[in-house]
Design a protein around this motif. Structure first.
Motif, PDB file in Angstrom:
ATOM      1  N   ALA A   1      29.273  40.829  38.612  1.00  0.00           N
ATOM      2  CA  ALA A   1      28.772  41.986  38.226  1.00  0.00           C
ATOM      3  C   ALA A   1      27.709  43.204  38.891  1.00  0.00           C
ATOM      4  CB  ALA A   1      27.546  41.976  36.720  1.00  0.00           C
ATOM      5  N   ALA A   2      26.573  41.950  39.622  1.00  0.00           N
ATOM      6  CA  ALA A   2      25.355  42.366  40.496  1.00  0.00           C
ATOM      7  C   ALA A   2      26.800  43.689  41.584  1.00  0.00           C
ATOM      8  CB  ALA A   2      25.208  41.488  41.081  1.00  0.00           C
ATOM      9  N   SER A   3      27.962  42.875  42.162  1.00  0.00           N
ATOM     10  CA  SER A   3      28.377  43.144  42.758  1.00  0.00           C
ATOM     11  C   SER A   3      29.001  44.539  42.562  1.00  0.00           C
ATOM     12  CB  SER A   3      29.110  43.019  43.410  1.00  0.00           C
ATOM     13  OG  SER A   3      30.316  43.347  44.104  1.00  0.00           O
ATOM     14  N   LEU A   4      29.294  45.255  40.853  1.00  0.00           N
ATOM     15  CA  LEU A   4      29.940  46.144  40.457  1.00  0.00           C
ATOM     16  C   LEU A   4      28.776  46.817  41.106  1.00  0.00           C
ATOM     17  CD1 LEU A   4      32.355  44.200  38.167  1.00  0.00           C
ATOM     18  CD2 LEU A   4      32.902  46.228  40.231  1.00  0.00           C
ATOM     19  N   ILE A   5      27.112  46.817  40.019  1.00  0.00           N
ATOM     20  CA  ILE A   5      25.873  47.482  39.572  1.00  0.00           C
ATOM     21  C   ILE A   5      25.674  47.949  41.400  1.00  0.00           C
ATOM     22  CG2 ILE A   5      23.713  47.276  39.599  1.00  0.00           C
ATOM     23  CD1 ILE A   5      25.688  47.998  36.965  1.00  0.00           C
ATOM     24  N   ASP A   6      26.346  47.679  42.292  1.00  0.00           N
ATOM     25  CA  ASP A   6      25.507  47.375  43.853  1.00  0.00           C
ATOM     26  C   ASP A   6      26.700  48.836  44.255  1.00  0.00           C
ATOM     27  OD1 ASP A   6      23.417  45.703  44.174  1.00  0.00           O
ATOM     28  OD2 ASP A   6      24.529  44.229  46.106  1.00  0.00           O
ATOM     29  N   ALA A   7      27.523  48.590  43.790  1.00  0.00           N
ATOM     30  CA  ALA A   7      28.930  49.539  44.205  1.00  0.00           C
ATOM     31  C   ALA A   7      28.833  50.792  43.109  1.00  0.00           C
ATOM     32  CB  ALA A   7      30.247  49.062  44.229  1.00  0.00           C
ATOM     33  N   GLY A   8      27.706  50.976  42.072  1.00  0.00           N
ATOM     34  CA  GLY A   8      27.799  52.041  41.095  1.00  0.00           C
ATOM     35  C   GLY A   8      28.743  52.071  39.952  1.00  0.00           C
ATOM     36  N   ASN A   9      29.171  50.723  40.404  1.00  0.00           N
ATOM     37  CA  ASN A   9      30.320  51.239  39.153  1.00  0.00           C
ATOM     38  C   ASN A   9      29.742  50.573  37.232  1.00  0.00           C
ATOM     39  OD1 ASN A   9      32.452  50.522  37.415  1.00  0.00           O
ATOM     40  ND2 ASN A   9      33.806  49.536  39.028  1.00  0.00           N
ATOM     41  N   PHE A  10      29.159  50.900  36.587  1.00  0.00           N
ATOM     42  CA  PHE A  10      28.599  51.347  35.634  1.00  0.00           C
ATOM     43  C   PHE A  10      29.353  50.577  34.466  1.00  0.00           C
ATOM     44  CE2 PHE A  10      24.978  53.108  37.629  1.00  0.00           C
ATOM     45  CZ  PHE A  10      23.861  52.197  37.213  1.00  0.00           C
ATOM     46  N   ASP A  11      30.888  50.929  34.320  1.00  0.00           N
ATOM     47  CA  ASP A  11      31.614  50.989  32.976  1.00  0.00           C
ATOM     48  C   ASP A  11      32.197  49.397  33.503  1.00  0.00           C
ATOM     49  OD1 ASP A  11      31.029  53.403  32.396  1.00  0.00           O
ATOM     50  OD2 ASP A  11      32.952  54.482  33.902  1.00  0.00           O
ATOM     51  N   GLY A  12      32.291  48.976  34.854  1.00  0.00           N
ATOM     52  CA  GLY A  12      33.167  47.824  35.320  1.00  0.00           C
ATOM     53  C   GLY A  12      32.201  46.542  34.705  1.00  0.00           C
ATOM     54  N   THR A  13      30.857  47.066  35.086  1.00  0.00           N
ATOM     55  CA  THR A  13      30.051  45.946  34.260  1.00  0.00           C
ATOM     56  C   THR A  13      29.977  45.758  33.136  1.00  0.00           C
ATOM     57  OG1 THR A  13      28.611  46.803  36.676  1.00  0.00           O
ATOM     58  CG2 THR A  13      27.642  45.505  35.213  1.00  0.00           C
TER      59      THR A  13
ATOM     60  N   SER B   1      30.295  42.179  30.795  1.00  0.00           N
ATOM     61  CA  SER B   1      29.282  42.147  30.055  1.00  0.00           C
ATOM     62  C   SER B   1      30.312  41.757  29.238  1.00  0.00           C
ATOM     63  CB  SER B   1      27.912  42.935  30.016  1.00  0.00           C
ATOM     64  OG  SER B   1      28.344  43.660  29.065  1.00  0.00           O
ATOM     65  N   ARG B   2      30.819  41.775  28.824  1.00  0.00           N
ATOM     66  CA  ARG B   2      31.543  41.240  26.724  1.00  0.00           C
ATOM     67  C   ARG B   2      31.823  39.644  27.151  1.00  0.00           C
ATOM     68  NH1 ARG B   2      32.913  47.375  27.426  1.00  0.00           N
ATOM     69  NH2 ARG B   2      32.082  48.053  25.619  1.00  0.00           N
ATOM     70  N   SER B   3      32.642  39.334  28.195  1.00  0.00           N
ATOM     71  CA  SER B   3      32.766  38.227  29.096  1.00  0.00           C
ATOM     72  C   SER B   3      32.338  37.088  28.799  1.00  0.00           C
ATOM     73  CB  SER B   3      33.877  38.385  30.330  1.00  0.00           C
ATOM     74  OG  SER B   3      35.178  39.738  30.270  1.00  0.00           O
ATOM     75  N   VAL B   4      31.223  38.066  28.915  1.00  0.00           N
ATOM     76  CA  VAL B   4      29.836  36.007  29.135  1.00  0.00           C
ATOM     77  C   VAL B   4      29.819  35.915  27.644  1.00  0.00           C
ATOM     78  CG1 VAL B   4      27.580  35.851  29.990  1.00  0.00           C
ATOM     79  CG2 VAL B   4      29.516  38.056  31.146  1.00  0.00           C
ATOM     80  N   SER B   5      30.117  34.660  27.509  1.00  0.00           N
ATOM     81  CA  SER B   5      30.004  33.577  26.551  1.00  0.00           C
ATOM     82  C   SER B   5      28.695  33.639  25.624  1.00  0.00           C
ATOM     83  CB  SER B   5      30.166  32.942  26.622  1.00  0.00           C
ATOM     84  OG  SER B   5      30.546  31.765  27.989  1.00  0.00           O
ATOM     85  N   ASN B   6      27.408  33.160  27.635  1.00  0.00           N
ATOM     86  CA  ASN B   6      26.315  32.677  27.443  1.00  0.00           C
ATOM     87  C   ASN B   6      25.571  34.088  26.816  1.00  0.00           C
ATOM     88  OD1 ASN B   6      23.268  32.080  28.055  1.00  0.00           O
ATOM     89  ND2 ASN B   6      24.489  30.141  28.665  1.00  0.00           N
ATOM     90  N   PRO B   7      24.723  34.016  25.920  1.00  0.00           N
ATOM     91  CA  PRO B   7      23.526  35.137  26.054  1.00  0.00           C
ATOM     92  C   PRO B   7      23.140  35.241  26.345  1.00  0.00           C
ATOM     93  CG  PRO B   7      22.948  33.566  24.365  1.00  0.00           C
ATOM     94  CD  PRO B   7      24.450  32.715  24.606  1.00  0.00           C
ATOM     95  N   ILE B   8      21.794  34.205  27.106  1.00  0.00           N
ATOM     96  CA  ILE B   8      21.205  35.099  28.506  1.00  0.00           C
ATOM     97  C   ILE B   8      21.721  34.921  28.959  1.00  0.00           C
ATOM     98  CG2 ILE B   8      19.088  33.288  29.900  1.00  0.00           C
ATOM     99  CD1 ILE B   8      19.753  31.480  27.835  1.00  0.00           C
TER     100      ILE B   8
END
Length: 609
Positions: free
Chosen positions: A165-177, A181-188
């Protein structure tokens, strides 16, 4: 592709990595004076070792330490060769470590080859994560996404997803991020990913989508915590109005949340605590007034007062301290009132406001004598920290509980000595000692009180008095450690005769130590002290005083292991081990020598020495 077995690895190594004959170095040369070629010599000995050899693969822990040292260098092929000799419980995790380092070097074919040889699911997941990080660094986020999706362990997958996610954000890919995020199971972790989005957000739509995804967290407590975190990130990244709007919504929703009272109290503290931290006091203060739980409200009002103190708004700080004190004083339950005052008053004592002078008076309202005494001691020592020693002493003398009063006066005595007020420090110490000797036995005091007295005696240089007290301690472990500490302090003060004699006293009693972990701890402590007091003859004497063979070997091992790391003491370590060591200790120390030589040779090879 290379697939090794132990036998093939050994054949390959001996044939292709033989030691250059012109060096004429032996393993003993490497131990006494490591050089760059020693890396090959040590590894060769390990690969060719028999079960009786110190470097034998029969000792998995030793080989494991060796391979982990190699795995941190470019010598990954040699590390892998040694790894195949390891017992099952070490091999796969070490191969995973090696694969991770291959990934960092971008050698992904080697990484994939190793992964095919690993069966442990978690180790395979770590290797996938390592490959994914390399692919991300190469800009191949799609490939990394496939790898992350194949990770089976939820915790490793969530870590990998946040990295991606951090890499996608750095690339400006908000949609991909957002999709990720929907795939992340841990709420934290999901909240963390959404905070990454907010930290880089350029459009209000990004904010709206991030909040919308946080709203989808199923557990109500986790959802509130995630939203509070998002609001805080909004506030710290110049989205002030959006942050205030979200905070207001969280507070409103919290009132109707179907959760236990304890959970709601905890979430209210988190929400309002964050508002106070961010300086949104105008929003926090009305919200605090609506908090039903009295303890929570008192805590939050005290926190507001503390922040006004930081801002230099002393009148407001004093007003809020008075509010929290009034609520506490009005509490009908004595135990609850005691706890509330014990929370407020130490914080008030640190505030630079006029009300601080009354903290001692408020402490008298606490009914439990021990809790009141502990609080009065804390408050008095705060005055000492400000240099108001006379006031601190008077407050300490007002404490009814003798043990608490004595502990406080001992701390004050040390503070005075550190402030070059030695005469007053010694006078207080003598007075307390006289009180103890007149009123009863030192041995009947609580161990914490005993330790405070001994610590003060040491600091004031009253070593004989400290020793007399130590000999009255009934618990052997505490007595021996305290006696050893006095011996060391005495030696450092230049009194060689008494220092050595008292260390011998400790050694004579060491057989009384109870518990395996306590024995190891004491052996380690004495070994560290041996650097200061122990020449070869001195430690030989101490070893002969220890009657229990297991404890004697523990002490010997720790002394020798410590001396091996000190320039000029290695030969003493060897002589001590040769004279007193069991076969197990001799073998373990030999392994440590080999490992230390390898570390130094690797540092030389990398140019660090």
């Amino acid at each position: 592709m290379k697939v090794y077995t132990a036998g093939i690895a050994l054949t390959m190594f001996v044939s292709s990595a033989a030691i250059p004959s012109e060096t004429h170095l032996t393993l003993e040369d490497c131990i006494s004076a490591p050089e760059v070629p020693c890396v090959d010599i040590i590894v060769n000995q390990l690969l060719a070792g028999s079960d009786s050899h110190p470097g034998s693969p029969a000792n998995g822990e030793h080989a494991n330490r060796i391979v982990n040292l190699l795995a941190l260098t470019p010598r990954l092929e040699q590390a892998e060769q040694v790894a195949y000799l390891l017992p099952d419980q070490f091999r796969e995790s070490v191969l995973g470590t090696i694969a991770t380092h291959y990934a960092e070097l971008g050698q992904l074919d080697e990484v994939r080859r190793l992964m095919r040889m690993v069966q442990d699911i978690e180790t395979r997941d770590y290797i996938r994560f390592a490959i994914a990080k390399t692919e991300i660094a190469l800009g191949n986020e799609d490939v990394a996404g496939v790898l992350v999706g194949a990770i089976e362990s939820p915790s490793i997958r969530d870590d990998a997803l946040s990295t991606l996610a951090a890499s996608l954000i750095d690339a400006g890919n908000f949609d991909g991020t957002f999709e990720l995020s929907r795939s992340v199971s841990n709420p934290i972790v999901r909240s963390f990913v959404l905070c990454l989005i907010i930290a880089s957000a350029t459009e209000p739509e990004h904010i709206k989508r991030a909040i919308g995804q946080a709203d989808q967290i199923k557990d109500p407590s986790d959802r509130v915590k995630g939203l509070v975190q998002l609001a805080a990130f909004l506030a710290s990244h110049e989205w002030q109005s959006e942050a205030l709007e979200l905070f207001a919504r969280i507070e409103k929703d919290l009132e109707h949340l179907q959760i236990s009272d304890d959970e709601k109290q905890n979430l209210q503290e988190i929400l309002n605590g964050r508002l106070i931290e961010l300086g949104f006091l105008d929003m926090a203060i009305p919200a605090i007034a609506r908090v039903q739980n009295l303890d929570t409200r008192i805590n939050l009002l005290t926190y507001v007062a503390h922040h006004y103190t930081i801002y230099g708004e002393t009148e407001k700080a004093e007003a809020f301290y008075r509010q929290s004190l009034d609520l506490a004083r009005a509490t009908s339950d004595p135990r609850a009132r005691d706890e509330q005052l014990a929370y407020i008053l130490p914080r008030l004592s640190l505030a630079d406001i006029a009300l601080r002078e009354q903290a001692h008076t408020f402490a008298d309202l606490i009914e439990d004598p021990k809790r009141r005494g502990e609080l009065l001691r804390i408050l008095a020592l705060e005055f000492a920290a400000l240099g108001q020693f006379e006031l601190a002493e008077n407050r300490l003398r007002s404490i009814d509980d003798p043990a608490i009063r004595i502990e406080g006066l001992m701390t004050l005595s040390r503070d005075l000595a550190q402030s070059s007020m030695t005469a007053r420090a010694q006078a207080i110490f003598r007075e307390v000692v006289e009180e103890i000797e007149t009123g009863g036995s030192f041995a009947t005091l609580h161990i914490g009180t005993q330790q405070e007295i001994i610590k003060t005696a040491n600091q004031l240089g009253a070593f004989r008095r400290a020793r007399d007290f130590v000999l009255q301690i009934n618990e052997p472990n505490t007595r021996i450690i305290a006696l050893s500490e006095i011996a060391l302090a005495t030696l450092e003060a230049g009194d060689e005769q008494n220092g050595r004699a008292w260390l011998h006293d400790a050694a004579r009693e060491i057989d009384q130590v109870i518990g395996a972990m306590q024995r190891i701890d004491l052996a380690y402590r004495l070994a560290i002290w041996s650097e200061h007091i122990g020449d070869l003859r001195e430690n030989s004497t101490i070893l002969q005083m220890i009657k229990d063979d297991e404890l004697r070997q523990l002490y010997l091992y720790e002394v020798a292991r410590h001396w091996l790391t000190i320039e000029g003491r290695q030969q003493d370590a060897r002589e001590l081990v040769d004279r007193f060591g069991s076969s197990d200790v001799r073998k373990s120390i030999r392994e440590r020598e080999i490992e230390n030589a390898l570390r130094k040779a690797l540092r030389l090879e990398s140019g660090q020495e």
